[in-house]
Design an enzyme around this catalytic site. Structure first.
Site, mmCIF file in Angstrom:
data_model
loop_
_atom_site.group_PDB
_atom_site.id
_atom_site.type_symbol
_atom_site.label_atom_id
_atom_site.label_comp_id
_atom_site.label_asym_id
_atom_site.label_seq_id
_atom_site.Cartn_x
_atom_site.Cartn_y
_atom_site.Cartn_z
ATOM 1 N N ASP A 192 36.224 72.850 61.683
ATOM 2 C CA ASP A 192 36.988 72.691 60.661
ATOM 3 C C ASP A 192 38.216 73.950 62.360
ATOM 4 O O ASP A 192 38.560 75.176 61.765
ATOM 5 C CB ASP A 192 36.098 74.137 60.227
ATOM 6 C CG ASP A 192 36.508 74.943 59.444
ATOM 7 O OD1 ASP A 192 38.144 74.501 58.846
ATOM 8 O OD2 ASP A 192 36.453 76.563 59.148
ATOM 9 N N GLU A 216 28.034 75.575 67.375
ATOM 10 C CA GLU A 216 27.372 74.978 66.548
ATOM 11 C C GLU A 216 26.864 73.492 66.208
ATOM 12 O O GLU A 216 26.864 72.293 65.219
ATOM 13 C CB GLU A 216 28.228 74.988 65.287
ATOM 14 C CG GLU A 216 28.366 76.937 65.035
ATOM 15 C CD GLU A 216 28.795 76.606 63.780
ATOM 16 O OE1 GLU A 216 29.049 75.798 62.683
ATOM 17 O OE2 GLU A 216 27.970 77.831 63.257
ATOM 18 N N TYR A 263 25.955 83.444 58.729
ATOM 19 C CA TYR A 263 26.479 83.498 57.134
ATOM 20 C C TYR A 263 25.825 83.744 56.028
ATOM 21 O O TYR A 263 26.128 83.263 54.799
ATOM 22 C CB TYR A 263 27.988 82.293 56.648
ATOM 23 C CG TYR A 263 28.660 81.383 57.633
ATOM 24 C CD1 TYR A 263 30.007 82.333 58.044
ATOM 25 C CD2 TYR A 263 28.244 81.112 58.815
ATOM 26 C CE1 TYR A 263 30.497 82.425 58.647
ATOM 27 C CE2 TYR A 263 29.880 80.843 59.893
ATOM 28 C CZ TYR A 263 31.484 81.883 59.774
ATOM 29 O OH TYR A 263 31.831 81.724 60.724
HETATM 30 C C1 BDP Z 1 31.361 77.834 61.344
HETATM 31 C C2 BDP Z 1 32.452 77.821 63.250
HETATM 32 C C3 BDP Z 1 33.544 77.362 62.619
HETATM 33 C C4 BDP Z 1 33.913 77.764 61.234
HETATM 34 C C5 BDP Z 1 32.760 78.550 61.010
HETATM 35 C C6 BDP Z 1 34.026 78.284 58.125
HETATM 36 O O1 BDP Z 1 31.609 77.404 63.807
HETATM 37 O O2 BDP Z 1 34.622 76.617 63.067
HETATM 38 O O3 BDP Z 1 35.259 77.781 61.032
HETATM 39 O O4 BDP Z 1 32.101 78.283 60.494
HETATM 40 O O5 BDP Z 1 33.186 77.581 57.959
HETATM 41 O O6 BDP Z 1 30.234 77.254 60.863
HETATM 42 O O7 BDP Z 1 34.737 79.179 58.294
#
Ligand code: BDP
Length: 597
Positions: free
Chosen positions: A176, A410, A467
């Site tokens: 991303d 990841e 998250y």
């Molecule tokens: C995580 C990744 C990161 C992404 C983030 C996101 O490590 O690179 O930018 O999620 O989704 O899984 O904001």
């Protein structure tokens, strides 16, 4: 690998400037005479955003750079080296029409000895072919000819299937951030005498009030004598030693400590024959003990963020002004650390952090090892990954600011758990065997079924990206905290230190809501307030790195509006509501002994 500096025996010529440039196709051309027209481009910088033209922004394949230079005849007795700090992702370098060197990997330096390849006093043509293609053999990983990372493939709908076949070949990152490419960092020519210092390694330690620097010097040439001197920050001689390797004891040493304490630096000077090189050295120790990470024997708490090298116009190109600003913003916020997510950063950033006392978790470019298939059986990045680890440690081994190595971000760890364990453990052992300072090693794990992942728990420090309340249990912070608590019970039993290396929520600056709604600045601030309450209750949580320090550019997809908006700051470094909350929080959390058992 030594950073190029000027000393009384070494010269450095910076080739930054406006170079000639041409976009190419998927395949490397055989004959550069085929290039009929060049246009100007800035080096160092990514090429993508320098011209507002779609074929620049979304280019796929090779691009060509040309630079004419002349070296003075006074260099006739010197060894002459061409150094690229980073060319993203693959480079073929030609000097006067002949291949001089090649390099794979877009975030680490490479050098080419051109002593016998340049003609002094005459115009030389430097030509650099750069490939931005990413696939299953590169790091980061790309999915050639596959579905978009942030898209929906809608399998089975005939028109969509037809549309997919109509699509041109393109880079589809399995990560991303935007695939910014080109000559992203400095290009320099440096000289050394013919007998020269090739590398220096330091291992600091502490014995009571004294500091110890174990050192070794690699040399090339027939000289015998090596003199090593150490000076304090006032330029006063602290200690002196002779020989290729040895132990230097500094009485009543001042230690390198993270900001806001003093990151004291000594200057270590090496003389070998007529060659001289000097290096900043910080005396500090790092070790993991129980569920703590100790710096100088005291339990350290990581406050900071995951970052990106990302800026308007320059893309992923060197931006020293922004580096200084970002470190200043971290300090204003009371932060003390960051992770070089998701690739090694420019060397100047590490030098700055040595000086400013900012702790670095140094990450390789291994991001995207996952995405459907069993990457450990079906992808071919294995050997390259080992090279990247070797080169990263070789480049960054002496920085006091570097406290831990991250092997990658990841990867798939859950579904092919034994293959994952075998893969990452051999890299874990490699990193430990290569690091003279034997720092802790980790791999950063994504939100997964942690009960099935048998790798993360075996790392020196457990680094998890979570998250809850964003990608899952979206918008429901009560449920998010409840779920996070259940997971934290699991990690508590493992008995190791845990850092939350990513957590966060997108907030579009300027979107506000009285009740915390997703994408508003209020929701983002509330998210951290609530999650941090959970983290504060756990003594084994030794750090918090919100994702991300600032909003950043990524590629098109239906999950992103003008980039990733999880920044504490906007891409222009304006504060969101969150920045004010974190500033207050972090300025009241000490570096050491925040949590005691
Ligand atoms: C995580 C990744 C990161 C992404 C983030 C996101 O490590 O690179 O930018 O999620 O989704 O899984 O904001």
């Amino acid at each position: 690998m030594l950073y190029p500096i000027m000393t009384d025996s070494r010269m450095v010529f910076d080739l930054s400037g406006i170079w000639d440039f041409a976009l190419g196709e998927e395949k490397l051309i055989d004959d550069f005479a085929e290039i009929k027209a060049y246009e100007p481009i800035a080096v160092p910088a990514s090429y993508n955003d320098q011209k507002d033209i779609n074929r620049f922004r979304n280019h796929y394949g090779w691009a060509y750079y040309r630079k004419i230079f002349t070296l003075p005849k006074i260099l006739k007795n010197e060894r002459i080296v061409l150094r690229f700090d980073a060319v993203t992702h693959t480079a073929v370098v030609y000097l006067n029409g002949k291949i001089a060197g090649e390099h794979k990997g877009g975030f680490l330096p490479f050098e080419i000895d051109i002593t016998d390849k340049v003609v002094l006093g005459e115009e030389q043509e430097l030509f650099v072919a750069v490939d931005n293609k990413i696939n299953h053999s590169t790091l980061p990983i790309g999915n050639e000819n596959s579905v978009a990372f942030f898209g929906s493939d809608n399998p089975g709908i005939p028109s969509v299937e037809a549309g997919k076949r109509y699509q041109s070949r393109r880079n589809i990152p399995n990560f991303d951030f935007f695939n910014f490419a080109g000559i992203n960092r400095s290009v320099r020519i440096f000289t050394t005498p013919k007998s020269y210092i090739d590398d220096i390694t330091v291992i600091p330690s502490v014995d009571g009030k004294n500091g110890i620097i174990d050192y070794s010097v690699d040399t090339v040439g027939s000289e015998e004598k090596i003199i090593v001197t150490v000076y304090d920050s006032q330029g006063e001689l602290s200690a002196i030693s002779n020989g290729k390797s040895g132990r230097i004891i500094i009485q009543n040493a001042r230690l390198w400590n993270p900001y806001p304490d003093i990151p004291y630096l000594y200057k270590l000077k090496v003389q070998y024959g007529s060659d001289n090189y000097s290096l900043d050295v910080g005396i500090r120790t790092v070790e993991v003990s129980g569920d703590k990470l100790l710096i100088n024997g005291k339990p350290f708490y990581f406050k900071g963020a995951g970052k990106h090298e990302d800026s308007y116009f320059c893309g992923r190109g060197l931006n020293l002004c922004l580096d200084v600003k970002d470190i200043n913003l971290l300090k204003l916020m009371g932060a003390n650390s960051f992770r070089t997510s998701h690739y090694p950063y420019a060397e100047e950033m590490y030098q700055l952090c040595d000086r400013e006392g900012i702790v670095i978790i140094d990450e390789t470019s291994a991001v995207g090892i996952g995405g459907g298939a069993n990457p450990y059986k079906e992808y071919s990045m294995h050997a390259h990954h080992r090279d990247v680890i070797r080169d990263l440690i070789n480049r960054d081994k002496n920085h006091p600011s570097v406290i831990m190595w991250s092997l990658g971000n990841e990867p798939e760890l859950e579904r092919f758990s034994q293959d994952a364990y075998d893969y990452w453990h051999s890299l874990y052992e490699l990193a430990h065997s290569l690091d003279p300072q034997n720092r802790p090693v980790t791999v950063v794990c994504c939100q997964n079924d942690y009960t099935k992942d048998i790798t993360t728990r075996t790392m020196d420090v457990i680094c998890i990206n979570r998250y809850y309340g964003w990608y899952n249990l979206s918008g429901d912070l009560d449920a998010a905290c409840y779920a996070l608590d259940i997971e934290l019970d699991f990690w508590q039993k493992i008995g190791k230190p845990v850092i939350i290396t990513e957590y966060g929520a997108d907030a579009v600056a300027g979107i506000h809501s009285n009740v915390p709604k997703m994408f508003s600045e209020e929701y983002q601030a509330e998210y951290f307030l609530r999650i941090n309450d959970c983290l504060d209750k756990r003594n084994f949580i030794i750090g918090e790195h919100p994702w991300n320090f600032a909003d950043f550019d990524t590629f098109d997809g239906c999950m992103r509006v003008g980039g990733n908006k999880k920044g504490i700051f906007t891409r222009a470094r304006e504060p969101k509501l969150l920045a004010h909350y974190l500033k207050k929080r972090w300025n009241s959390i000490p570096n050491f002994n925040y949590k005691n058992n």
